[in-house]
Each structure stands twice: as structure tokens, then as C-alpha cells.
Scaffold this motif. Structure first.
Motif, mmCIF file in Angstrom:
data_model
loop_
_atom_site.group_PDB
_atom_site.id
_atom_site.type_symbol
_atom_site.label_atom_id
_atom_site.label_comp_id
_atom_site.label_asym_id
_atom_site.label_seq_id
_atom_site.Cartn_x
_atom_site.Cartn_y
_atom_site.Cartn_z
ATOM 1 N N ALA A 36 -20.785 48.627 -20.884
ATOM 2 C CA ALA A 36 -19.701 47.827 -21.457
ATOM 3 C C ALA A 36 -18.560 47.664 -20.464
ATOM 4 N N LEU A 37 -18.196 48.755 -19.784
ATOM 5 C CA LEU A 37 -17.116 48.679 -18.802
ATOM 6 C C LEU A 37 -17.494 47.781 -17.627
ATOM 7 N N GLY A 38 -18.777 47.776 -17.279
ATOM 8 C CA GLY A 38 -19.224 46.881 -16.222
ATOM 9 C C GLY A 38 -18.991 45.422 -16.576
ATOM 10 N N GLU A 39 -19.260 45.075 -17.834
ATOM 11 C CA GLU A 39 -19.017 43.710 -18.296
ATOM 12 C C GLU A 39 -17.532 43.381 -18.320
ATOM 13 N N LEU A 40 -16.710 44.387 -18.526
ATOM 14 C CA LEU A 40 -15.262 44.196 -18.540
ATOM 15 C C LEU A 40 -14.652 44.209 -17.145
ATOM 16 N N GLY A 41 -15.463 44.522 -16.139
ATOM 17 C CA GLY A 41 -14.949 44.639 -14.772
ATOM 18 C C GLY A 41 -14.061 45.849 -14.593
ATOM 19 N N GLN A 42 -14.348 46.926 -15.361
ATOM 20 C CA GLN A 42 -13.515 48.131 -15.323
ATOM 21 C C GLN A 42 -14.342 49.380 -14.992
ATOM 22 N N THR A 43 -15.187 49.280 -13.997
ATOM 23 C CA THR A 43 -16.080 50.392 -13.662
ATOM 24 C C THR A 43 -15.334 51.605 -13.105
ATOM 25 N N ARG A 65 -18.253 40.941 -25.704
ATOM 26 C CA ARG A 65 -17.406 40.594 -26.854
ATOM 27 C C ARG A 65 -15.954 40.987 -26.603
ATOM 28 N N LEU A 66 -15.782 42.190 -26.067
ATOM 29 C CA LEU A 66 -14.423 42.656 -25.798
ATOM 30 C C LEU A 66 -13.761 41.814 -24.707
ATOM 31 N N LYS A 67 -14.533 41.454 -23.690
ATOM 32 C CA LYS A 67 -13.991 40.625 -22.618
ATOM 33 C C LYS A 67 -13.603 39.238 -23.133
ATOM 34 N N ALA A 68 -14.456 38.679 -23.990
ATOM 35 C CA ALA A 68 -14.192 37.340 -24.528
ATOM 36 C C ALA A 68 -12.899 37.310 -25.334
ATOM 37 N N ASP A 69 -12.573 38.446 -25.961
ATOM 38 C CA ASP A 69 -11.346 38.526 -26.758
ATOM 39 C C ASP A 69 -10.150 39.034 -25.953
ATOM 40 N N GLY A 70 -10.352 39.224 -24.648
ATOM 41 C CA GLY A 70 -9.237 39.558 -23.771
ATOM 42 C C GLY A 70 -8.860 41.027 -23.695
ATOM 43 N N TYR A 71 -9.744 41.922 -24.130
ATOM 44 C CA TYR A 71 -9.411 43.346 -24.124
ATOM 45 C C TYR A 71 -9.625 43.967 -22.744
ATOM 46 N N GLN A 72 -8.692 44.844 -22.379
ATOM 47 C CA GLN A 72 -8.808 45.708 -21.211
ATOM 48 C C GLN A 72 -8.336 47.096 -21.652
ATOM 49 N N PHE A 73 -8.767 48.128 -20.916
ATOM 50 C CA PHE A 73 -8.498 49.497 -21.356
ATOM 51 C C PHE A 73 -7.879 50.327 -20.239
ATOM 52 N N ALA A 98 -22.903 49.542 -36.982
ATOM 53 C CA ALA A 98 -23.974 48.903 -36.224
ATOM 54 C C ALA A 98 -23.955 49.388 -34.774
ATOM 55 N N THR A 99 -25.133 49.485 -34.170
ATOM 56 C CA THR A 99 -25.198 49.909 -32.769
ATOM 57 C C THR A 99 -24.618 48.829 -31.858
ATOM 58 N N GLY A 100 -23.777 49.276 -30.934
ATOM 59 C CA GLY A 100 -23.248 48.372 -29.920
ATOM 60 C C GLY A 100 -22.234 47.353 -30.411
ATOM 61 N N VAL A 101 -21.624 47.603 -31.569
ATOM 62 C CA VAL A 101 -20.648 46.643 -32.121
ATOM 63 C C VAL A 101 -19.264 47.289 -32.166
ATOM 64 N N PRO A 102 -18.290 46.764 -31.422
ATOM 65 C CA PRO A 102 -16.949 47.365 -31.414
ATOM 66 C C PRO A 102 -16.236 47.265 -32.760
ATOM 67 N N VAL A 103 -15.509 48.324 -33.089
ATOM 68 C CA VAL A 103 -14.586 48.328 -34.231
ATOM 69 C C VAL A 103 -13.190 48.539 -33.646
ATOM 70 N N ILE A 104 -12.292 47.607 -33.904
ATOM 71 C CA ILE A 104 -11.005 47.547 -33.208
ATOM 72 C C ILE A 104 -9.874 47.930 -34.155
#
Length: 207
Positions: free
Chosen positions: A70-77, A44-52, A184-190
Motif C-alpha cells: 500500500a505504501l508503495g502505491e502511495l509513494g511512501q516506501t 484508493r488512498l492515493k486517489a483520495d489524496g491521503y498521505q501518512f 473486508a480484506t484490503g479495504v481502508p476504514v478512515i
């Protein structure tokens, strides 16, 4: 313009969530659904363009694993991660490991409800939400918030009650209203913060 981004994620479903057990500082693993929830958080975070730029998590493996997935899905391991027990779940003391229905039989429905839903009444040997706020909030103020205000994009993966401690301040909840704030479990709040650390906008991807 400085981007002051703070994203909070409650860990995915744990084995003890599934079994309806009080967990607290005990350290069960994620269920297959919990793994899926953690992966979806990253997607979800990747789809919305978030990086950290930096991430924070607790000393418990279910939160750490949620963050890693989650970071693995973002490519930020390789992202810097700070782990601290200040972000651990509320300590349920003598209730930890007990089935919630069995606890109601032992102590009564009303007493267990008070332990679970009051702000300042702790279970035997454990912490109230007020105690959890007293532990988690100073860590937020000294370690997490300064990074956000510096313009770092910050991701925090933790637990229902330690995150409520932060949300209580961010969303200006009362002791009564914070107990009703569901996560909710596993749901980002931004959150996007203003320069004075108050909230400019909030998006809960749970809807």
C-alpha cells in the motif's frame, strides 16, 4: 487546524484464508488476490489524496506485506513503520492450521461457532476476542493514539480481530455488536478524531 487522521486496513487475503484454515499467529503469505487487494488499498488512498506520517503493523508478514504494498502505491516506501505483536491476529491456539469444516466435524458446529463468535470464550490454547482486546487496546492507547492526537496521519495495517479490538473502542461497540462488525480484506476504514479522542467521522471504503 490539527488533522487527527487514523486509517485502519485489514491485510489482503492470505493463503490460509483461501484454504479456509484457522490462521491466528501462524504466518502464511498473501495470495495473488491478497497482493492485489493490498495494492488497491494504496491506490484508493492515493486517489483520495491521503498521505501518512507514520505506520503501525503486526509482527506477521501478511500484514507487513500489505502495508509495504500500500505504501508503495502511495509513494511512501520510506515511511517510519513500527511493528509489534500486540497487533497480531487473535491466537486460535489448537485450532490454528485446521480447516474450519474439519474443526466442525471434530468438535461440533455449535462449539466451533462459540469459539469463533463469542466475545469471551477462547478456543483451546488460544485467545478470545476479549483477550485480544486486552492485548491490542493498551498498545493503541500508549503508542498509536498519542500520535494521532499530535496531528500525525497514522496508517495501521493489521488483522480482522486486532482491528476489531480498536474499532470496539472507536465505534463504541458492545461485546455483542463487535462480533458482527465485518472488515473486508484490503479495504481502508478512515477515522477522523476529535481532540478528546472520540470519532468525528468514519468512512468505510467497503461501503
Amino acid at each position: 487546524m490539527t488533522e487527527r487522521l487514523l486509517v485502519l486496513v485489514r491485510h489482503g487475503q492470505s493463503e490460509w484464508n483461501l484454504k479456509n484454515l484457522f490462521t491466528g499467529w501462524r504466518d502464511p503469505d498473501l495470495t495473488p488476490l491478497g497482493v492485489e487487494e493490498a495494492l488497491k488499498a494504496g491506490q484508493r488512498l492515493k486517489a483520495d489524496g491521503y498521505q501518512f506520517d507514520i505506520a503501525f503493523t503486526s509482527a506477521l508478514s501478511r500484514a507487513q506485506k500489505t502495508l509495504d504494498l500500500a505504501l508503495g502505491e502511495l509513494g511512501q516506501t520510506g515511511l517510519p513503520i513500527l511493528r509489534d505483536q500486540a497487533l497480531n491476529e487473535r491466537d486460535y491456539g489448537d485450532l490454528a492450521g485446521l480447516n474450519k469444516d474439519d474443526a466442525r466435524v471434530k468438535w461440533g458446529e455449535e462449539q466451533v461457532h462459540v469459539w469463533r463468535r463469542s466475545y469471551d470464550v477462547p478456543p483451546p490454547g488460544g485467545e478470545s476476542l476479549k483477550d485480544t482486546v486486552a492485548r491490542a487496546l493498551p498498545y493503541y492507547v500508549t503508542e498509536i493514539l498519542p500520535k494521532v492526537l499530535q496531528g500525525k496521519r497514522v496508517l495501521v495495517a493489521a488483522h480482522g480481530n486486532s482491528l476489531r479490538a480498536l474499532i470496539m473502542v472507536l465505534e463504541r461497540h458492545s461485546p455483542e455488536s463487535i462480533m458482527k462488525r465485518e472488515l473486508a480484506t484490503g479495504v481502508p476504514v478512515i477515522y477522523r478524531l476529535k481532540a478528546d479522542s472520540t470519532v468525528e467521522s468514519v468512512v468505510d471504503l467497503a461501503g
